[in-house]
Design a protein around this motif. Structure first.
Motif, PDB file in Angstrom:
ATOM      1  N   PRO A 185      -9.519   3.116 -10.820  1.00 27.48           N
ATOM      2  CA  PRO A 185      -8.119   2.872 -11.190  1.00 27.48           C
ATOM      3  C   PRO A 185      -7.392   2.175 -10.040  1.00 27.48           C
ATOM      4  O   PRO A 185      -7.624   2.477  -8.868  1.00 27.48           O
ATOM      5  CB  PRO A 185      -7.564   4.282 -11.434  1.00 27.48           C
ATOM      6  N   ASN A 186      -6.515   1.246 -10.369  1.00 22.50           N
ATOM      7  CA  ASN A 186      -5.829   0.463  -9.336  1.00 22.50           C
ATOM      8  C   ASN A 186      -5.041   1.327  -8.360  1.00 22.50           C
ATOM      9  O   ASN A 186      -4.945   1.004  -7.172  1.00 22.50           O
ATOM     10  CB  ASN A 186      -4.904  -0.573  -9.977  1.00 22.50           C
ATOM     11  N   ASN A 187      -4.473   2.426  -8.850  1.00 21.32           N
ATOM     12  CA  ASN A 187      -3.651   3.250  -7.964  1.00 21.32           C
ATOM     13  C   ASN A 187      -4.481   4.076  -6.980  1.00 21.32           C
ATOM     14  O   ASN A 187      -3.930   4.797  -6.150  1.00 21.32           O
ATOM     15  CB  ASN A 187      -2.725   4.168  -8.775  1.00 21.32           C
ATOM     16  N   GLU A 188      -5.817   3.960  -7.054  1.00 22.80           N
ATOM     17  CA  GLU A 188      -6.684   4.653  -6.106  1.00 22.80           C
ATOM     18  C   GLU A 188      -7.486   3.686  -5.236  1.00 22.80           C
ATOM     19  O   GLU A 188      -8.351   4.107  -4.465  1.00 22.80           O
ATOM     20  CB  GLU A 188      -7.641   5.596  -6.852  1.00 22.80           C
ATOM     21  N   LEU A 189      -7.193   2.391  -5.323  1.00 20.42           N
ATOM     22  CA  LEU A 189      -7.977   1.408  -4.565  1.00 20.42           C
ATOM     23  C   LEU A 189      -7.679   1.451  -3.064  1.00 20.42           C
ATOM     24  O   LEU A 189      -8.560   1.175  -2.253  1.00 20.42           O
ATOM     25  CB  LEU A 189      -7.716  -0.007  -5.099  1.00 20.42           C
ATOM     26  N   ASN A 190      -6.433   1.753  -2.692  1.00 20.35           N
ATOM     27  CA  ASN A 190      -6.043   1.877  -1.283  1.00 20.35           C
ATOM     28  C   ASN A 190      -6.505   0.670  -0.463  1.00 20.35           C
ATOM     29  O   ASN A 190      -7.181   0.800   0.563  1.00 20.35           O
ATOM     30  CB  ASN A 190      -6.619   3.176  -0.681  1.00 20.35           C
ATOM     31  N   LEU A 191      -6.117  -0.515  -0.890  1.00 23.58           N
ATOM     32  CA  LEU A 191      -6.542  -1.736  -0.214  1.00 23.58           C
ATOM     33  C   LEU A 191      -6.079  -1.810   1.236  1.00 23.58           C
ATOM     34  O   LEU A 191      -6.699  -2.500   2.060  1.00 23.58           O
ATOM     35  CB  LEU A 191      -6.045  -2.964  -0.975  1.00 23.58           C
ATOM     36  N   ASP A 192      -5.010  -1.096   1.564  1.00 24.63           N
ATOM     37  CA  ASP A 192      -4.534  -1.118   2.950  1.00 24.63           C
ATOM     38  C   ASP A 192      -5.543  -0.523   3.918  1.00 24.63           C
ATOM     39  O   ASP A 192      -5.449  -0.736   5.135  1.00 24.63           O
ATOM     40  CB  ASP A 192      -3.200  -0.380   3.074  1.00 24.63           C
ATOM     41  N   TYR A 193      -6.515   0.201   3.404  1.00 29.46           N
ATOM     42  CA  TYR A 193      -7.560   0.728   4.291  1.00 29.46           C
ATOM     43  C   TYR A 193      -8.356  -0.404   4.949  1.00 29.46           C
ATOM     44  O   TYR A 193      -8.926  -0.227   6.024  1.00 29.46           O
ATOM     45  CB  TYR A 193      -8.496   1.653   3.510  1.00 29.46           C
ATOM     46  N   ILE A 194      -8.382  -1.559   4.322  1.00 25.10           N
ATOM     47  CA  ILE A 194      -9.028  -2.726   4.926  1.00 25.10           C
ATOM     48  C   ILE A 194      -8.351  -3.060   6.252  1.00 25.10           C
ATOM     49  O   ILE A 194      -9.020  -3.329   7.263  1.00 25.10           O
ATOM     50  CB  ILE A 194      -8.983  -3.930   3.964  1.00 25.10           C
ATOM     51  N   THR A 195      -7.015  -3.041   6.260  1.00 22.08           N
ATOM     52  CA  THR A 195      -6.268  -3.306   7.493  1.00 22.08           C
ATOM     53  C   THR A 195      -6.576  -2.256   8.545  1.00 22.08           C
ATOM     54  O   THR A 195      -6.755  -2.563   9.736  1.00 22.08           O
ATOM     55  CB  THR A 195      -4.753  -3.328   7.196  1.00 22.08           C
ATOM     56  N   TRP A 196      -6.644  -1.015   8.115  1.00 22.31           N
ATOM     57  CA  TRP A 196      -7.003   0.084   9.028  1.00 22.31           C
ATOM     58  C   TRP A 196      -8.364  -0.162   9.664  1.00 22.31           C
ATOM     59  O   TRP A 196      -8.523  -0.036  10.897  1.00 22.31           O
ATOM     60  CB  TRP A 196      -6.992   1.404   8.253  1.00 22.31           C
ATOM     61  N   LEU A 197      -9.342  -0.499   8.845  1.00 18.50           N
ATOM     62  CA  LEU A 197     -10.690  -0.745   9.371  1.00 18.50           C
ATOM     63  C   LEU A 197     -10.698  -1.905  10.361  1.00 18.50           C
ATOM     64  O   LEU A 197     -11.390  -1.848  11.391  1.00 18.50           O
ATOM     65  CB  LEU A 197     -11.659  -1.030   8.225  1.00 18.50           C
TER      66      LEU A 197
END
Length: 272
Positions: A169-181
């Motif tokens: 589901p889109n609301n669980e993708l947490n794309l900002d984790y890419i920035t964190w990594l």
């Protein structure tokens, strides 16, 4: 660094080389850099409690272990896959699920991936690191502590953010984790492996810094198989690759604004 795009065939071939070749054709036409498979020794990977359970398949009723063997490619099939990918000008590799599969796949290339389900297997991840020049890990279904432990244990070259729900589901993708990594691991390549419906969020991951992109592909999402529904069809793959390449080409690079060549004529005609 140019963005690398992986078309994951995975197990969507259903043990059929003709389907596999059609999927390789699609990935090659779309402009992907790699196609990827999954390699297992079912005798090792299937839990004992699951082996004898009945499984309804397009080939009839069989045990779960029999089903996994039926859809698992061996040396004959991978020799043909290797030949066909070379003919089509596209690279290929596989995720490895056990040490036998590490040994098997090391005969075909110098890149592999540890799937999300196995990044806590220290023995497997270290063994894969020893056997391959380029190692990718996926971080789905894992805590930050587990991810850090894997990175310390096997020093991967590429860390892929992913959500392991199929479809996600889109609301669980947490794309900002890419920035964190990217901030936490500046010396690593960061990627995104998507299992969501649609293409927009996968394309958006490149703007956050993902330089490796992976999506499952299928000829038809209504085909039999557990991963088909979370995969993208040929037209979607072509759109995805084009969108990623268009954005990559359009970004231009960070820095002060310069007047582009096409603007010079407008500058002469419009500015007093």
């Amino acid at each position: 660094m140019s963005i690398k795009i992986i078309a994951e065939i995975g197990i969507n071939h259903n043990g059929d080389l003709d389907i596999t070749k059609k999927l390789i054709d699609v990935a090659s036409i779309a402009g992907c850099d790699y196609v990827k498979f999954q390699k297992r020794n079912p005798d090792i990977c299937v839990p004992e409690a699951q082996k004898s359970k009945p499984k309804s398949t397009p080939w009839g009723e069989m045990t779960y272990l029999e089903y996994k063997h039926k859809t698992e490619f061996g040396i004959k099939e991978y020799d043909e896959i290797d030949r066909y990918c070379n003919e089509k000008g596209i690279k290929w590799f596989a995720s490895v699920w056990d040490k036998d599969s590490v040994d098997f796949m090391s005969n075909f290339g110098n890149i592999t991936k540890i799937p999300s389900a196995l990044i806590t297997d220290k023995e497997l991840t270290r063994y894969a690191r020893e056997k391959f020049d380029q190692l990718i890990i996926s971080t789905g279904m894992s805590t930050e502590q587990e991810i850090k432990g894997c990175i310390t244990n096997c020093n991967p070259d590429v860390i892929m953010h992913t959500n392991s729900t199929y479809p996600s589901p889109n609301n669980e993708l947490n794309l900002d984790y890419i920035t964190w990594l990217k901030e936490k691991h500046p010396n690593k390549d960061i990627g995104y492996s998507g299992h969501e419906f649609g293409l927009t969020t996968t394309v958006a991951s490149t703007l956050l810094g993902a330089t490796w992109i992976e999506r499952h592909i299928t000829l038809d999402r209504t085909m039999w198989g557990s991963d088909q529904m979370a995969s993208i069809e040929p037209q979607g793959l072509i759109k995805l690759v084009k969108s990623i390449k268009d954005i990559e080409f359009a970004r231009g690079g960070y820095g002060p604004r310069t007047v582009m060549g096409g603007e010079l004529q407008k500058l002469k005609s419009l500015r007093k």
